[in-house]
Write a protein that holds these residues in place. Structure first.
Motif, short mmCIF file in Angstrom:
data_model
loop_
_atom_site.label_atom_id
_atom_site.label_comp_id
_atom_site.label_asym_id
_atom_site.label_seq_id
_atom_site.Cartn_x
_atom_site.Cartn_y
_atom_site.Cartn_z
N HIS A 89 -38.87 -1.49 43.26
CA HIS A 89 -38.88 -2.93 43.54
C HIS A 89 -37.48 -3.48 43.33
N TYR A 119 -37.78 4.02 51.06
CA TYR A 119 -37.79 2.57 51.26
C TYR A 119 -36.62 2.21 52.16
N PRO A 153 -41.21 -8.41 53.06
CA PRO A 153 -42.04 -7.85 51.97
C PRO A 153 -42.63 -6.50 52.33
N ASP A 154 -42.65 -6.16 53.59
CA ASP A 154 -43.08 -4.81 53.96
C ASP A 154 -42.04 -3.77 53.58
N ASP A 177 -39.86 -4.28 50.83
CA ASP A 177 -39.84 -4.29 49.36
C ASP A 177 -41.28 -4.50 48.90
N ASN A 178 -42.05 -3.44 48.91
CA ASN A 178 -43.51 -3.53 48.76
C ASN A 178 -43.94 -2.89 47.44
N ASP A 237 -46.85 -2.66 46.32
CA ASP A 237 -48.15 -1.99 46.41
C ASP A 237 -48.02 -0.52 46.79
N THR A 238 -46.80 -0.06 47.01
CA THR A 238 -46.61 1.37 47.27
C THR A 238 -46.73 2.15 45.97
#
Length: 405
Positions: A135, A160, A143-144, A146-147, A149-150
């Motif tokens: 992050h 990334y 936001p896809d 810097d996600n 939820d990965t």
């Protein structure tokens, strides 16, 4: 170094500092006797991720078990970043450039143990100690890209990709592990680092939008005198200290134990140099590093408070011998007017995760002296009161001027 892309010359200024020191010392730790030799400040390695000519820049961070040694303070085992074959706490300073693409690959080489099997990835409690992700703070990207939820489990890797717009402002930012369930464990152990954005290269004969003033660009371009300083709080002292809003935050042994000893791939195994010194700060992974500065010169300090447990005040105890000017906060530059008058400040407030770029100027009266840098942690959520616990000092060492010819 990559930030030298910001070219220019500072008008009317002396050659800047040769070396700069600022350290936030441990609670109850004095940074050594006056005049005693201190370890030289080691700045983080720079990992250039600026692309160009249609190609992406690339950086690979490998997550693995490592032993972290803070000389004079503690040795412990943790999950850490390895870059180009070297374990680093903090991780390397990743440099990206506006208008280019950067690819950061996380490779997880941690052991897959019982605590990571059938992980409930999105529960917000202590779980999955060896699952990680990446992050960033401060990037203006999708936001896809810097996600949080990965997730990257042991034995896996993930790349990334960050596409920085050409008008992305330069600035000081940071990155860290942020898998919900293992964030506090991994960040407190050292999985964090500075992130810098440099301006896009202007086409011939064209000006970039919102370009830096020439003198400021020159200040940022002087690699010998721009210093990257990542502050980390290391707490081995027990169940929090009552400081709002994180008074119940566990210390590092408590966080580690929350996962269960039998399921840990990396037990903490902390050994303190002094059992009474168990709650302290380090700069670039060092306890009280020291660097000389020269009077009548300007230094640029790029500061990151790389943690989530305490807000800090930093201020000089120098009887007015030095001046601090705030250049930027969290990548937002403090231009006041066309006269390039950046605000003078008496202290720097560093809330968790914040960044500050500060210019430091010490006059000739300071030559041959040492100057304390005092730190206090904030004791309420409105930044209205503070508590200096123990001699939280650092030393700016100003050598005497050379003898007259």
């Amino acid at each position: 170094r990559a930030r030298a892309r910001c070219a220019g010359r500072r008008d009317g200024a002396e050659r800047m500092v040769r070396r700069v020191m600022i350290a936030v010392a441990a609670a109850l730790v004095v940074l050594g006797a006056r005049g005693a030799a201190a370890a030289a400040l080691q700045e983080p390695v720079v990992a250039d991720c600026s692309g160009g000519d249609g190609e992406a820049g690339a950086v690979t961070l490998t997550v693995k078990k490592g032993t972290v040694t803070v000389a004079g303070a503690v040795e412990y085992d943790a999950r850490v970043y390895e870059y180009e074959g070297e374990i680093m706490v903090p991780g390397p300073t990743i440099v990206m450039q506006a208008g280019t693409r950067c690819e950061v690959t996380i490779v997880n080489e941690l052991e897959d143990v019982a605590a990571n099997s059938e992980c409930p990835m999105h529960e917000n409690d202590f779980h999955c100690p060896d699952v990680t992700n990446l992050h960033t703070h401060g990037l203006h990207v999708s936001p896809d890209e810097d996600n949080i939820d990965t997730h990257v489990s042991p034995g896996e890797s993930l790349t990334y990709t960050y596409n920085l717009p050409v008008d992305h402002l330069p600035g000081t930012h940071w990155y860290h592990a942020h898998h919900h369930g293992s964030t506090a464990l991994q960040v407190s152990g050292g999985m964090l680092g500075m992130l810098q954005v440099v301006a896009a290269e202007a086409p011939d004969g064209e000006a970039l939008p919102l370009a830096m003033p020439a003198d400021l660009a020159a200040l940022y371009a002087d690699d010998d005198n721009v210093h990257d300083l990542v502050l980390m709080h290391m707490n081995f002292a027990g169940q929090g200290d009552g400081t709002p809003p994180f008074g119940a935050m566990l210390d590092m042994p408590g966080i580690s134990a929350a996962y269960g000893g039998g399921t840990q791939s990396v037990p903490l195994n902390a050994e303190l140099a002094d059992a009474d010194v168990d709650d302290f700060y380090v700069v670039n992974g060092q306890l009280s590093p020291s660097v000389d500065i020269a009077p009548n010169s300007v230094s640029l300090l790029r500061l990151v408070n790389g943690g989530g447990t305490r807000s800090l005040f930093l201020e000089l105890d120098d009887d007015g011998a030095c001046e601090l000017r705030l250049i930027a906060r969290d990548g937002v530059f403090q231009y006041l007017d066309d006269n390039d008058a950046y605000p003078a400040v008496s202290r720097i407030v560093m809330v968790p995760g914040t960044r500050a770029d500060v210019a430091l100027l010490c006059g000739s009266a300071a030559a041959g002296t040492t100057i304390d840098v005092n730190a206090a942690h904030v004791t309420d959520t409105m930044l209205g009161s503070e508590n200096v616990f123990g001699p939280q000092t650092a030393v700016l060492r100003l050598p005497p001027p050379p003898p007259a010819a």
